[in-house]
Write an enzyme that holds these catalytic residues in place. Structure first.
Site, PDB file in Angstrom:
ATOM      1  NE  ARG A  85      27.846  23.250  17.660  1.00 53.64           N
ATOM      2  CZ  ARG A  85      27.455  24.468  17.367  1.00 53.64           C
ATOM      3  NH1 ARG A  85      27.528  24.906  16.142  1.00 53.64           N
ATOM      4  NH2 ARG A  85      26.998  25.256  18.308  1.00 53.64           N
ATOM      5  CB  CYS A  86      30.434  14.494  17.487  1.00 62.67           C
ATOM      6  SG  CYS A  86      31.874  14.530  18.564  1.00 62.67           S
ATOM      7  CD  GLN A 128      37.422  21.905  21.683  1.00 61.35           C
ATOM      8  OE1 GLN A 128      37.644  21.746  20.492  1.00 61.35           O
ATOM      9  NE2 GLN A 128      36.352  21.379  22.276  1.00 61.35           N
ATOM     10  CD  GLU A 155      29.012  18.376  21.304  1.00 62.80           C
ATOM     11  OE1 GLU A 155      28.554  18.076  22.419  1.00 62.80           O
ATOM     12  OE2 GLU A 155      30.054  17.915  20.854  1.00 62.80           O
TER      13      GLU A 155
HETATM   14  N1  MCN Z   1      23.381  27.182  27.757  1.00 57.09           N
HETATM   15  C1  MCN Z   1      22.285  27.791  28.326  1.00 57.09           C
HETATM   16  N2  MCN Z   1      21.272  27.021  28.849  1.00 57.09           N
HETATM   17  C2  MCN Z   1      21.334  25.661  28.792  1.00 57.09           C
HETATM   18  C3  MCN Z   1      22.439  25.037  28.195  1.00 57.09           C
HETATM   19  C4  MCN Z   1      23.477  25.832  27.692  1.00 57.09           C
HETATM   20  O1  MCN Z   1      22.227  29.025  28.351  1.00 57.09           O
HETATM   21  N3  MCN Z   1      20.360  24.908  29.308  1.00 57.09           N
HETATM   22  C5  MCN Z   1      24.513  27.978  27.255  1.00 57.09           C
HETATM   23  C6  MCN Z   1      25.753  27.711  28.106  1.00 57.09           C
HETATM   24  O2  MCN Z   1      25.790  28.434  29.247  1.00 57.09           O
HETATM   25  C7  MCN Z   1      26.868  28.007  27.123  1.00 57.09           C
HETATM   26  C8  MCN Z   1      26.292  27.510  25.802  1.00 57.09           C
HETATM   27  O3  MCN Z   1      24.865  27.554  25.964  1.00 57.09           O
HETATM   28  O4  MCN Z   1      27.131  29.377  27.102  1.00 57.09           O
HETATM   29  C9  MCN Z   1      26.728  26.076  25.471  1.00 57.09           C
HETATM   30  O5  MCN Z   1      26.639  25.308  26.629  1.00 57.09           O
HETATM   31  P1  MCN Z   1      26.816  23.714  26.713  1.00 57.09           P
HETATM   32  O6  MCN Z   1      25.734  23.042  26.001  1.00 57.09           O
HETATM   33  O7  MCN Z   1      27.058  23.380  28.122  1.00 57.09           O
HETATM   34  O8  MCN Z   1      28.142  23.406  25.855  1.00 57.09           O
HETATM   35  P2  MCN Z   1      29.655  23.805  26.211  1.00 57.09           P
HETATM   36  O9  MCN Z   1      29.693  25.137  26.792  1.00 57.09           O
HETATM   37  O10 MCN Z   1      30.312  22.679  26.898  1.00 57.09           O
HETATM   38  O11 MCN Z   1      30.222  23.956  24.748  1.00 57.09           O
HETATM   39  C10 MCN Z   1      30.691  22.857  24.015  1.00 57.09           C
HETATM   40  C11 MCN Z   1      29.881  22.667  22.744  1.00 57.09           C
HETATM   41  C12 MCN Z   1      30.618  21.753  21.852  1.00 57.09           C
HETATM   42  S1  MCN Z   1      31.095  20.272  22.459  1.00 57.09           S
HETATM   43  C13 MCN Z   1      30.938  22.121  20.576  1.00 57.09           C
HETATM   44  S2  MCN Z   1      31.675  20.986  19.573  1.00 57.09           S
HETATM   45  C14 MCN Z   1      30.654  23.453  20.106  1.00 57.09           C
HETATM   46  C15 MCN Z   1      29.500  24.076  20.812  1.00 57.09           C
HETATM   47  O12 MCN Z   1      29.627  23.932  22.143  1.00 57.09           O
HETATM   48  N4  MCN Z   1      31.693  24.261  19.819  1.00 57.09           N
HETATM   49  C16 MCN Z   1      31.440  25.611  19.665  1.00 57.09           C
HETATM   50  N5  MCN Z   1      29.163  25.315  20.387  1.00 57.09           N
HETATM   51  C17 MCN Z   1      30.147  26.158  19.930  1.00 57.09           C
HETATM   52  N6  MCN Z   1      29.889  27.465  19.730  1.00 57.09           N
HETATM   53  C18 MCN Z   1      30.893  28.291  19.337  1.00 57.09           C
HETATM   54  N7  MCN Z   1      30.617  29.582  19.143  1.00 57.09           N
HETATM   55  N8  MCN Z   1      32.163  27.830  19.147  1.00 57.09           N
HETATM   56  C19 MCN Z   1      32.470  26.530  19.294  1.00 57.09           C
HETATM   57  O13 MCN Z   1      33.697  26.094  19.115  1.00 57.09           O
HETATM   58 CU1  CUN Z   2      32.737  16.157  19.619  1.00 49.00          CU
HETATM   59  S1  CUN Z   2      32.985  18.051  19.184  1.00 49.00           S
HETATM   60 MO1  CUN Z   2      32.559  19.100  20.920  1.00 49.00          MO
HETATM   61  O1  CUN Z   2      32.583  17.627  21.867  1.00 49.00           O
HETATM   62  O2  CUN Z   2      34.011  19.774  21.344  1.00 49.00           O
END
Ligand code: MCN
Ligand code: CUN
Length: 777
Positions: free
Chosen positions: A363-364, A216, A733
């Site tokens: 997912r924490c 990641q 998460e």
């Molecule tokens: N998004 C959006 N509008 C927002 C916030 C987010 O459209 N206001 C969209 C983002 O553009 C992105 C998605 O939602 O496409 C998730 O965005 P974000 O919350 O920024 O999280 P990350 O992209 O950093 O993803 C990490 C997060 C984590 S830490 C875990 S654990 C997890 C999760 O995402 N792992 C996943 N969701 C997952 N989903 C899939 N399919 N696979 C994983 O491994």
């Molecule tokens: Cu703690 S699980 Mo996500 O932060 O990759």
């Protein structure tokens, strides 16, 4: 005027074009000429001396080329590696194994099958040692010392505390009502569709190491490899191709990766290592394993006063948690949640046991799940004691919308929120008052029905570099943006999607900022030779950091583009405004230039003295974390005869500020709720007194299928983040963080007539039946 794929549109995911056709490229799809295969010998014991490892028979297995042991690594100073939390971890053991399924030796062969046969032929002579499974026993004075290699001869790793201990204790003493509960959040493990693995290719001619890897955080891995192995960083290329789910489990560096690199160095061939499912479940980084005691105080009429939390954190044999360096218990101190406590205090003690290392993954958001679960459970237990409706207790205490930015008792500054709005919306959706009436009638008939609420506050977007680093690396993130002459775009990021849909949503942010259709914007991530440096995707940080960087890079491009547009329109740049996704002469809407026209001019017709090209980079260091939140309400029915809990309804109102793609966010929430449900009802990995893992296969590590999973009813409120360029907060998460407490609160609400205040998750039918049986129900 909208642009195709701009912010707020539920466009279909660009990446799905290849995924639904089976055309993704996952690590196991990488096949290189002359590639060899690695398989790992693992320990059947949780704690044992290794008297001898006999590899003679293994070397005779047809196809086997080499066997690697700890002492082979020792020569290269690679038998141990540092963990992210300044501890150290064995790559392969020399003297002792510390947990069941630990890597003991590795076999390299010309096929996956020969490697497995080689593993079966390695003979290891173990001398079993006393096993420590319970972290509380590990702290007893006569417990065997598990890490004699450490200076401190104790199983206690660290003590960490935050808040005002004395003030909190005093206020609790003075509080009219106090409740205290022991809450255990068991070990669970991510079960991504794709297990972990890599292909390591050390080119003997150029000396360049390329590793295709399920990670990641490719850039951080490159730097750590450079520092640990002493390789020059420009000769390391980490490629994180398509990933079949990360969920935190693909943040750590597992020994298999390092051994594959050594094997490639040793053999001069590319080497592939892919975990099987049981290895993934038994040896990879765990989550939770927090033994929590929480105490909360209030006045008689339900005004919260103080919160005191003590926790024992079981870290397994080494502290390999993936946390920001300053926070050994992650962001657990978000535990004051949605409430303005006058005083709060949290302490956590990290402990060694004979279990696999890790911590936080699943997912924490860095231990926010544990925090949200604890506060939302203890608030409900308090409501029960006060005889007050748990919704009423929350509404009476929530931080009010006008109090943001709000400084919490443990020092966080929440950016924005409207907790009353989210809970009221959820109550309306589920028909809260009618449900309570129904419950009252059912109770009279002796039927068990419960309603549970969870109004959680998250903290995501690590993070501001003044507070957040990993091994000293500041936790910013990045976007590098280039517009081609015909107005098509390539943008690269320091993060790495594992299924979240970044190729789509980053393109949407850029489309909105540039007025270029999302279909014309290609997004790339995960190759350290091409992507700008960033800390990767976890802790729902991509939108708060790299998403913000996308906006900032686009705005830099717009600044330059304005000068070109002015040149084309023969006006001064000050006469232009960016409106309806193009540069318009103020007051003359007909006179305008689009970004595509500007892009062509950037390569063909520039104002005198201006550099050609149209591109920008942004490294975005966020000023604060973002604080998404939500209110979930769950209604359950319990069968008295069997203890089976049925989730009848589950309503989730989430607020992640401005939403980029509503369909993707809904998908994130559905997936997250299902994982939260899994933790509350099914998943657990536990150990017997000899350290044998229970739950090491899918026969007894229970994942929810479509049959068990409830129907999710989702909705949103929108409270933008005031400091994020487009007002977005993370959301990946939230649902996993918020869901378990709602479900468990509903079960406890159903059981409250029997004076039951807690059952530790997972809430199995057996546990429920036993409690009912004991209470004579
Ligand atoms: N998004 C959006 N509008 C927002 C916030 C987010 O459209 N206001 C969209 C983002 O553009 C992105 C998605 O939602 O496409 C998730 O965005 P974000 O919350 O920024 O999280 P990350 O992209 O950093 O993803 C990490 C997060 C984590 S830490 C875990 S654990 C997890 C999760 O995402 N792992 C996943 N969701 C997952 N989903 C899939 N399919 N696979 C994983 O491994
Ligand atoms: Cu703690 S699980 Mo996500 O932060 O990759």
């Amino acid at each position: 005027m909208t642009v195709q794929g701009g912010i707020g549109q539920s466009i279909k995911r660009k990446e799905d074009a290849r995924f639904i056709r089976g055309k993704g490229t996952y690590v196991d799809d990488v096949k290189l000429p002359g590639m060899l295969y690695l398989d790992i010998v693992r320990s059947p014991y949780a704690h044992a001396y290794i008297r001898n490892i006999n590899i003679e028979k293994a070397l005779k297995v047809p196809g086997v080329l080499a066997v690697i042991r700890g002492k082979d690594l020792e020569a290269a100073n690679l038998a141990w590696m540092p963990t992210l939390m300044s501890d150290r971890q064995m790559v392969l053991p020399i003297e002792r194994v510390m947990y069941q399924a630990q890597e003991v030796a590795a076999v390299v062969a010309d096929s996956r099958y020969a490697a497995a046969d080689g593993v079966a032929a390695v003979e290891v002579d173990y001398e079993p040692l006393p096993v420590v499974v319970d972290p509380r026993k590990a702290l007893e004075p006569d417990a065997p010392i598990l890490r004699p290699d450490r200076e401190k001869k104790t199983n206690h790793i660290w003590h960490w505390e935050v808040g005002d201990r004395k003030g909190t204790e005093e206020l609790l003493r003075k509080s009219e009502v106090v409740v205290k509960e022991n809450i255990y959040i068991p070990r669970i493990l991510v079960s991504s569709i794709e297990t972990c693995g890599c292909v390591a290719d050390l080119d003997p001619v150029s000396g360049k190491l390329t590793v295709w890897m399920t990670t990641q955080a490719p850039h951080a891995i490159r730097t750590v490899f450079a520092l640990v192995a002493g390789l020059p960083e420009h000769k390391i290329r980490i490629i994180s191709p398509d990933i079949g789910g990360g969920f935190g489990g693909k943040v750590p560096v597992y020994p298999g990766y390092v051994i594959a690199v050594v094997a490639s160095l040793k053999t001069g061939h590319p080497v592939k290592w892919i975990e099987d499912r049981s290895e993934n479940l038994q040896a990879d980084s765990f989550a939770r394993d927090y033994h929590i005691t929480a105490e909360i105080g209030a006045t008689k009429d339900g005004k919260l006063t103080a919160l005191l939390v003590k926790t024992i954190a079981d870290h397994g044999y080494t502290d390999a948690a993936a946390n920001p360096s300053k926070f050994p218990a992650g962001l657990f101190h978000i535990i004051t949640g949605s409430y303005p406590f006058a005083k709060a205090f949290v302490e956590v003690d990290g402990v060694y046991t004979n279990k696999p290392p890790g911590g936080i993954a699943y997912r924490c958001s860095f231990r926010v799940t544990e925090a949200a679960y604890t506060i939302e459970r203890i608030v409900d237990i308090l409501a029960q004691k006060l005889g007050m409706d748990p919704a009423e207790l929350r509404l009476r205490n929530f931080i009010r919308p006008e109090e943001f930015p709000f400084k919490s008792a443990l020092g966080w500054t929440y950016d924005s929120g409207n907790y009353h709005g989210a809970l009221r919306k959820a109550m309306d959706m589920i028909g809260y008052d009618e449900l309570r009436k129904e419950q009252e009638e059912k109770r009279k008939r002796g039927e068990l029905m419960g309603i549970g609420i969870s109004s959680f506050t998250e903290i995501v977007g690590a993070g501001p570099s003044h507070t957040f680093d990993i091994l000293g690396l500041k936790m910013f993130d990045s976007c590098e943006l280039r517009i081609h002459p015909t107005g098509k775009v390539i943008a690269r990021f320091g993060t790495k999607s594992q299924g979240q849909g970044h190729e789509t949503t980053y393109a949407q942010i850029l489309a909105e900022e540039l007025g270029i259709p999302a279909d014309d914007i290609a997004v790339e991530e995960g190759d350290t030779d091409t992507a700008p440096y960033g800390l990767g995707t976890y802790a729902s940080r991509s939108t708060p950091t790299a998403g913000a960087a996308a906006s900032m890079a686009a705005r830099k491009v717009r600044d330059k583009a304005r000068g070109i547009a002015a040149h084309l329109l023969e006006v001064s740049p000050d006469d232009l405004e960016w409106k309806d996704h193009k540069f318009q002469v103020k007051g003359v809407p007909g006179k305008a230039k689009t970004m595509q026209e500007v892009a062509f001019a950037a390569y063909t017709n520039l104002p005198p003295g201006m550099e050609p090209g149209l591109e920008a980079v942004s490294y975005y260091d966020p000023p604060n974390m973002t604080y998404p939140f939500g209110s979930y309400i769950c209604a359950v029915d319990i069968d008295k005869e069997t203890g089976v809990v049925k989730v009848r309804r589950f309503v989730a109102v989430d607020d992640c500020g401005t939403i980029i793609n509503p369909m993707i966010v809904e998908g994130q929430i559905h997936g997250g709720l299902t994982m939260g449900f899994a933790a509350a009802m099914l998943e657990e990995i536990s150990y017997d007194e000899n350290g044998n893992a229970w739950g090491g296969t899918f026969m007894d590590y229970l994942l929810p299928t479509a049959v068990e999973t409830p129907k999710w009813e989702t909705a949103k409120t929108t409270t933008p983040s005031p400091h994020h360029p487009i007002g977005a907060k993370g959301v990946g998460e939230s649902a996993t963080v918020g869901a378990p407490a709602a479900i468990v609160n509903a079960v406890m609400d159903a059981l409250s007539p029997y004076g039951v205040t807690n059952i530790d998750i997972p809430i199995t039918p057996w546990k429920v039946w036993k409690v009912l049986h004991e209470k004579g129900a």
